[in-house]
Each structure stands twice: as C-alpha cells, then as structure tokens.
Design a protein around this motif. Structure first.
Motif, mmCIF file in Angstrom:
data_model
loop_
_atom_site.group_PDB
_atom_site.id
_atom_site.type_symbol
_atom_site.label_atom_id
_atom_site.label_comp_id
_atom_site.label_asym_id
_atom_site.label_seq_id
_atom_site.Cartn_x
_atom_site.Cartn_y
_atom_site.Cartn_z
ATOM 1 N N LEU A 167 -16.476 -76.765 -44.239
ATOM 2 C CA LEU A 167 -17.876 -77.178 -44.165
ATOM 3 C C LEU A 167 -18.015 -78.333 -45.089
ATOM 4 C CD1 LEU A 167 -20.092 -74.453 -43.299
ATOM 5 C CD2 LEU A 167 -19.650 -76.076 -41.669
ATOM 6 N N GLU A 168 -17.718 -78.004 -46.171
ATOM 7 C CA GLU A 168 -18.332 -78.929 -47.532
ATOM 8 C C GLU A 168 -17.674 -80.588 -47.339
ATOM 9 O OE1 GLU A 168 -16.212 -78.010 -51.249
ATOM 10 O OE2 GLU A 168 -17.849 -79.258 -52.329
ATOM 11 N N PRO A 169 -16.490 -80.727 -46.835
ATOM 12 C CA PRO A 169 -16.254 -82.124 -46.529
ATOM 13 C C PRO A 169 -17.080 -82.642 -45.490
ATOM 14 C CG PRO A 169 -14.341 -80.790 -46.207
ATOM 15 C CD PRO A 169 -15.433 -79.802 -46.557
ATOM 16 N N ARG A 170 -17.119 -81.786 -44.549
ATOM 17 C CA ARG A 170 -17.918 -82.320 -43.263
ATOM 18 C C ARG A 170 -19.489 -82.530 -43.561
ATOM 19 N NH1 ARG A 170 -15.479 -78.130 -38.780
ATOM 20 N NH2 ARG A 170 -13.240 -78.579 -39.210
ATOM 21 N N LEU A 171 -19.901 -82.014 -44.650
ATOM 22 C CA LEU A 171 -21.361 -82.257 -44.914
ATOM 23 C C LEU A 171 -21.449 -83.314 -45.789
ATOM 24 C CD1 LEU A 171 -22.406 -78.657 -45.634
ATOM 25 C CD2 LEU A 171 -23.274 -79.850 -44.105
ATOM 26 N N GLY A 172 -22.495 -84.111 -45.548
ATOM 27 C CA GLY A 172 -22.978 -85.297 -46.339
ATOM 28 C C GLY A 172 -23.952 -84.779 -47.287
ATOM 29 N N ALA A 173 -24.220 -85.703 -48.050
ATOM 30 C CA ALA A 173 -25.439 -85.317 -49.108
ATOM 31 C C ALA A 173 -26.807 -84.902 -48.447
ATOM 32 C CB ALA A 173 -25.767 -86.647 -49.976
ATOM 33 N N GLY A 174 -26.917 -85.530 -47.363
ATOM 34 C CA GLY A 174 -28.405 -85.229 -46.227
ATOM 35 C C GLY A 174 -28.308 -83.731 -45.839
ATOM 36 N N THR A 175 -27.019 -83.356 -45.645
ATOM 37 C CA THR A 175 -27.092 -82.145 -44.775
ATOM 38 C C THR A 175 -26.783 -80.861 -45.512
ATOM 39 O OG1 THR A 175 -24.837 -82.908 -43.866
ATOM 40 C CG2 THR A 175 -26.609 -83.019 -42.290
ATOM 41 N N ALA A 176 -26.424 -81.385 -46.714
ATOM 42 C CA ALA A 176 -26.072 -80.033 -47.738
ATOM 43 C C ALA A 176 -27.458 -79.143 -47.802
ATOM 44 C CB ALA A 176 -25.395 -80.520 -48.812
ATOM 45 N N GLY A 234 -13.827 -85.288 -39.563
ATOM 46 C CA GLY A 234 -13.608 -85.087 -40.769
ATOM 47 C C GLY A 234 -14.558 -85.326 -41.734
ATOM 48 N N ALA A 235 -14.533 -86.082 -42.901
ATOM 49 C CA ALA A 235 -15.375 -86.092 -43.850
ATOM 50 C C ALA A 235 -16.863 -86.838 -43.345
ATOM 51 C CB ALA A 235 -14.978 -86.788 -45.029
ATOM 52 N N GLY A 236 -17.964 -86.153 -43.749
ATOM 53 C CA GLY A 236 -19.355 -86.438 -43.368
ATOM 54 C C GLY A 236 -19.499 -86.405 -41.832
ATOM 55 N N SER A 237 -18.619 -85.747 -41.171
ATOM 56 C CA SER A 237 -18.791 -85.524 -39.750
ATOM 57 C C SER A 237 -20.323 -84.910 -39.500
ATOM 58 C CB SER A 237 -17.780 -84.921 -39.154
ATOM 59 O OG SER A 237 -17.672 -83.756 -39.680
ATOM 60 N N ILE A 238 -20.728 -84.030 -40.007
ATOM 61 C CA ILE A 238 -21.943 -83.158 -39.965
ATOM 62 C C ILE A 238 -23.161 -83.983 -39.971
ATOM 63 C CG2 ILE A 238 -23.355 -81.308 -40.255
ATOM 64 C CD1 ILE A 238 -20.926 -79.651 -40.840
ATOM 65 N N GLU A 239 -22.985 -84.888 -41.170
ATOM 66 C CA GLU A 239 -23.982 -85.551 -41.511
ATOM 67 C C GLU A 239 -24.257 -86.979 -40.595
ATOM 68 O OE1 GLU A 239 -23.194 -88.086 -45.249
ATOM 69 O OE2 GLU A 239 -25.417 -88.196 -45.575
ATOM 70 N N PRO A 241 -23.050 -73.855 -51.995
ATOM 71 C CA PRO A 241 -24.640 -73.935 -52.357
ATOM 72 C C PRO A 241 -25.429 -72.746 -52.024
ATOM 73 C CG PRO A 241 -24.200 -75.212 -50.309
ATOM 74 C CD PRO A 241 -22.937 -74.524 -50.794
ATOM 75 N N PHE A 242 -24.615 -71.752 -51.416
ATOM 76 C CA PHE A 242 -25.469 -70.417 -51.077
ATOM 77 C C PHE A 242 -24.984 -69.238 -51.775
ATOM 78 C CE2 PHE A 242 -21.892 -71.469 -47.823
ATOM 79 C CZ PHE A 242 -21.063 -70.168 -48.038
ATOM 80 N N LEU A 243 -25.620 -68.042 -51.491
ATOM 81 C CA LEU A 243 -25.338 -67.155 -52.267
ATOM 82 C C LEU A 243 -24.866 -65.746 -51.388
ATOM 83 C CD1 LEU A 243 -28.586 -66.804 -54.572
ATOM 84 C CD2 LEU A 243 -26.330 -67.577 -55.332
ATOM 85 N N VAL A 244 -23.780 -65.326 -51.795
ATOM 86 C CA VAL A 244 -23.469 -63.925 -51.125
ATOM 87 C C VAL A 244 -23.912 -62.728 -51.872
ATOM 88 C CG1 VAL A 244 -21.372 -62.888 -50.227
ATOM 89 C CG2 VAL A 244 -21.433 -65.292 -50.256
ATOM 90 N N VAL A 245 -24.635 -61.874 -51.316
ATOM 91 C CA VAL A 245 -25.212 -60.743 -52.105
ATOM 92 C C VAL A 245 -24.762 -59.221 -51.399
ATOM 93 C CG1 VAL A 245 -27.377 -59.411 -52.742
ATOM 94 C CG2 VAL A 245 -27.293 -61.963 -52.591
ATOM 95 N N GLU A 277 -15.957 -68.439 -48.760
ATOM 96 C CA GLU A 277 -15.042 -69.563 -49.170
ATOM 97 C C GLU A 277 -14.505 -70.513 -48.687
ATOM 98 O OE1 GLU A 277 -14.591 -67.908 -53.777
ATOM 99 O OE2 GLU A 277 -12.984 -67.602 -52.328
ATOM 100 N N GLU A 278 -13.867 -69.741 -47.372
ATOM 101 C CA GLU A 278 -13.049 -70.452 -46.269
ATOM 102 C C GLU A 278 -14.112 -71.218 -45.602
ATOM 103 O OE1 GLU A 278 -9.411 -66.844 -45.498
ATOM 104 O OE2 GLU A 278 -11.180 -67.408 -44.206
ATOM 105 N N ALA A 279 -15.112 -70.839 -45.046
ATOM 106 C CA ALA A 279 -16.220 -71.292 -44.511
ATOM 107 C C ALA A 279 -16.561 -72.593 -45.205
ATOM 108 C CB ALA A 279 -17.254 -70.569 -44.019
#
Lengths: 230, 333
Positions: free
Chosen positions: B110-119, B257-262, B86-90, B104-106
């Motif tokens: 992060l992607e699987p850990r982020l839920g819909a709310g924290t994205a 794992g999945a959704g942990s940040i959410e 969801p972010f840009l690299v300039v 991309e590694e980051a």
C-alpha cells in the motif's frame, strides 16, 4: 497362472470390503450433481445458479481424496491379510522369490483398483447424462478420474508396503507415526506458547506440507479435484 | 455434714426468691397478646432488620463485583503493540508475532500507492489481532473508534491470513475514498485479495449478457458489465460482480504504481471510470484491456499438476514396492 490365483485370492479377501466402496464411487458423483442441481435451481439470491452449483461441487470435493485413500488402504490390507492369517505357509510353498510374489500381489491389487476408479468414471458420466450443467460450467471426468486413480495407487502402495512387513513392524511404524504426530504436535504447541513463536512448524504441519507439495508422495491429493469447473 | 450443706442451700435459695419478689411485683402484668399486636410487633422487628439486610446486600454485591474483577484480571493477558507503517497492531505477543508479517506485506504493497493525502486514513488505525484463540480483552477494546478486531484462524494458511490483513488495511482507505467509488465497490475494499482464477470463474459464470464478449476482449462490454459505462456507476448486482470490481481496481492500482490510491481519491476526475483510469495512469479502455488479458491468462486448469503428480506417484509407488519386496518375514530358520 500364479497371477490368476493370486488375483483370485485377493478378490476373495477384498470383495465385501470393496463392494460398498465401489457403490460409493458410482453413487457419490451422481448424488453430488443432483444436490448441486437442486440447490442451484432453488437459489434466487445474490449469486448466479452456476456459481451456486460450483460452490456445492467444491464443497463435496474433499470426499473423493478420502475415498481414494480408503480404497487404496482396503485393497492393500486385504492383499496381505490371508498371508498373515496363514503364517505365510501358502506363500512359502510357491516356487517364487519373495519379490516376485510381492510384485504379483501388487499387480493383482492394482488391477482391482480399476473397479472403483471405473465406477467413479461411470458415476460421473451417468450423473452428467441425468442432470444438465448450468451455463458456463464444463465437466472434466477424465482429469478427475486420472487424479482419483493416482491417489488410489499411491495410497495402495504406501499401505501395501506397510502391510507387507510383520505386524510388529507395521505397528511400530503406524504407532510411531501417530506418536510423533500427536506428541510432537503437543510439544510444539507448548514450545510455541512458551517461546511465543506460533509460526514454528508442528509435525502435523510438516505432514501437511508433505501431503500437498511436490515432490511429496501425496502431491496428487493437493491438486484440483473438481470434475466440474468453468 | 451433708445434711447441713443441703439445709444451707435451701435457705440461700429461699432468701434469693424472697428478695426478688418486689422486682416481680413492679413488672407489667403478663397477658396474652392479640393478633394485631403480634403482627405489629413482628412488623416492627422486620422493619428494624431492613437496614441490616440492605447493608448485607450491598456488601454481598461488592464482594461479587470484586470477585468478577479479580477473575477478569486473572484472565487478562499482557498485550503487545507494534507499529507497522502508520497503524498499530495490538494483540498477545504470540498473535502479534504471527500476524505482523502479513500487515507488513500489506503496508509494503500500500505504501507506494498511497500519496501524502491518502496516508491519513491509516493514521491511528488499530488492528486488534487474535491468532488462534479469541481474546476477551480485545473484545473490550473493539468498540473504540478506529479499532478493528481481526481473527486469524490458526488452521487457515498464510494465504488466508494475507487476505485478512490486506482487507483490514484496505478498509480505512476505502472509507476515505470518494462516494462514487465506494458505491461502485458496493462494500468491497481496496486491496482485498481476489485471485485472478476466481475472477476468471466469476466472469465465465456471470449471467450478464456482456460477460462472454468481455471475456473475448471487448472492453466496452467489460465496462458495461462492471457498471463503468455510465456517468453514475451502478452498484454491484451480485457478490461475483463485486469481486470482479475489486479485482479490476487492484489491477488498476498495481498498474498505476506509485501514488495510484492518491490519484483514485482526487476530486478532479468527474466519474468513477475516470478515477480508476487515473489511478492506473492510463485510459479506461487500455486498463480494461490489460485486465481482461490478465484474467484470461489465469484460466483455471483442472489438468494442472496432474503430470507432475503422475511422475511422483510412479516414483513413490516403485519405492514402496521395493520396500514391500524386502521382507524379514520369510527369513525363517
């Protein structure tokens, strides 16, 4: 008998060059411990004295691989300096094959390497006796000395092989290496910019990889050189 | 002939003087000026020059501004923009190409850990990357909202770059976390890369009396050490303390794992400890117990690699002795 004479000749050639290096090997660990002790004792900030002590020690660590490199190079160069100066007449007069002579010389130099390595060990031990390590830290003088010895030996072996050849060969190898490193790196930097591919390796990167990664000859230089750790 | 010509010339000159006399008679009588008159005259002349001076200064300023603009325009390097998640690299093409894999590694982490709310926090985040040389163009963009400028020193290795990218990506997410978790982290960010060996060192060097017990596996001591034993978590007391907390949090997110940040950001749990346990999808004692095992396993070993180094040193030394024993020097005659 011949070994003793070879060792004596090598000692005569190397002693004045070796002396300051031996003193450095003995003095630097003590200086480093004293500095770490002082800085950790006076710091009253965000980090604990032990952490500060370790950071100071880590800051000094790169000095020792460099010192090992210097010692190995100095002993290797002085191993052959008299032969080159005397046009190898003395060596040719000996009832020895070239390979035996080279082995004797190498063994003599390796024996002389014990002096700075022992000085480093003695320096660490005396430094540890004079200063008290903060809580949580331990000394690893033997592991450090082992690493220092290996690094000195490999540096000695590389420069010994270079110095054993003619001056012309040595110059070709050394200057060739420098040319490849400098001009190759410049060329690669140009290519990186032109192709917009900064991840391309330069000869310096390759050299660095050879230095740090197993089974490169300089692998020992890349390990942990801390003689104080948790 | 010449005498006649000079006579004519003198006569002509005389006629001209005579005809000019009435004009001279009509002009003002010339008399010396007073000091006041001279001053007034000079002032008037200066005043008459002022508009000219102002217009010249304006022209000079605009010329200078135009020159500065043209120099700046000459310095501007075209920028590339790539979207990573969801972010840009300039950055310049080279910078983007070099640093994109780290982002991309980051993002993959992060992607699987982020839920819909924290994205959401990463949506619109812009990372202005400089690989090697610093860029004045990016400096101008830095102050825009959601923009972070990150310098990747070329001489630092991939591992360092990985840490920079992880910390940058973690910053907007951390900013969106509940206040108690942020306070507990004390300025640290989610996904900031802290090595287990480093955590082990910090734990061993901690002056906190509960640190040795924690290292021995006492989870209550660990909770006290990390400020998670109270209803309101304490802020870190030292940098080492902060790094330990980041390490524990990363361990919790990996474990969860999945959704942990959410789950970490949910309003439901009441304390920071409960939030972190929820993120790890376990209870807090189980989490800390696993974490301390992980940290203990990463105990720094100064002997590590020495055996392998010994083998390589012996091998290469024998090889170099072999090379030294071969010589062209003695093949005389």
């Amino acid at each position: 008998m011949i070994f003793n004479q070879t060792l004596y000749v090598h000692w005569k050639a190397a002693r004045w060059l070796l002396l300051p290096l031996v003193l450095l090997c003995f003095g630097l660990p003590q200086l480093m411990l004293r500095m770490a002790d002082t800085i950790a004792g006076t710091s009253g900030g965000f980090d604990s004295p032990s952490a500060v002590f370790l950071v100071v020690v880590q800051g000094w660590t790169p000095v020792f691989p460099l010192l090992a490199l210097l010692i190995g190079s100095a002993l290797a160069l002085t191993a052959w300096s008299w032969d080159h100066r005397g046009d190898h007449v003395y060596a040719l007069s000996l009832p020895l094959h070239r390979r035996e002579y080279a082995l004797l010389k190498f063994a003599g130099g390796a024996l002389l390497l014990v002096l700075p390595v022992a000085a480093a060990l003695a320096g660490i031990l005396s430094g540890l006796l004079m200063s008290q390590l903060p809580a949580g830290l331990q000394a690893y003088p033997v592991a450090f000395t082992g690493r220092f010895l290996l690094a000195s030996v490999i540096a000695y072996a590389v420069v010994f092989a270079l110095a054993a050849g003619t001056m012309r060969t040595t110059l070709i190898v050394v200057l060739g290496t420098i040319a490849v490193l400098v001009f190759g790196s410049l060329l690669m930097i140009f290519l990186q910019d032109a192709l917009q591919r900064p991840e391309l390796w330069t000869p310096l990167d390759v050299f660095d990889a050879a230095l740090n990664r197993w089974p490169g000859p300089f692998h020992v230089f890349g390990g942990s050189w801390l003689f104080i750790d948790v | 002939m010449s005498e006649r010509l000079s006579f004519r010339a003198i006569a002509l000159y005389g006629v001209m003087l005579f005809s000019a006399m009435p004009l001279y008679a009509q002009s003002e009588v010339v008399r010396p000026r007073t000091v006041a008159e001279s001053r007034a005259l000079l002032n008037a002349r200066i005043d008459s020059l002022l508009p000219l001076y102002h217009s010249a200064a304006t022209a000079r300023d605009s010329a200078r501004a135009a020159r500065t603009d043209s120099l700046r325009a000459a310095r501007v390097v075209p920028l590339d923009t790539v979207a990573v998640g969801p972010f840009l690299v300039v950055g310049t093409r080279g910078s983007v190409r070099a640093t994109r894999p780290r982002f991309e590694e980051a993002w993959q982490r992060l992607e699987p850990r982020l839920g819909a709310g924290t994205a959401q926090p990463l949506q619109g985040a812009v990372f202005l990357v400089e690989y090697g040389a610093r860029s004045p163009t990016l400096h101008d963009l830095e102050n825009r909202p959601g923009h972070q400028r990150i310098w990747f020193p070329e001489w630092r290795g991939t591992e360092w770059h990985r840490r920079l990218a992880a910390a940058a990506a973690g910053r907007p997410i951390t900013a969106a976390l509940p206040e108690d978790v942020r306070r507990w982290l004390g300025g640290g960010t989610i996904d900031e890369q802290v090595g287990a060996a480093y955590a082990h060192r910090q734990l061993r060097l901690s002056t906190d009396p509960s640190a040795p017990q924690c290292l021995n596996g006492d989870t209550s001591a660990c909770l006290a050490l990390l400020g998670l034993n109270a209803q309101i978590p304490s802020t870190p007391q030292s940098r080492a303390d902060m790094q330990l907390r980041i390490h524990l949090l990363n361990h919790a997110l990996t474990h969860g794992g999945a959704g942990s940040i959410e789950r970490l950001a949910l309003d439901d749990p009441s304390t920071a400890a409960e939030r972190i346990a929820a993120a790890a999808a376990t209870d807090i004692h189980g989490l800390v117990s696993g974490w301390i095992l992980h940290v203990r396993a990463a105990e720094p070993d100064v002997w590590a690699g020495l055996g392998a180094s010994s083998v390589t040193t012996v091998f290469w030394t024998l090889l170099f002795i072999g090379l030294a024993a071969r010589s062209t020097r003695w093949r005389i005659g």
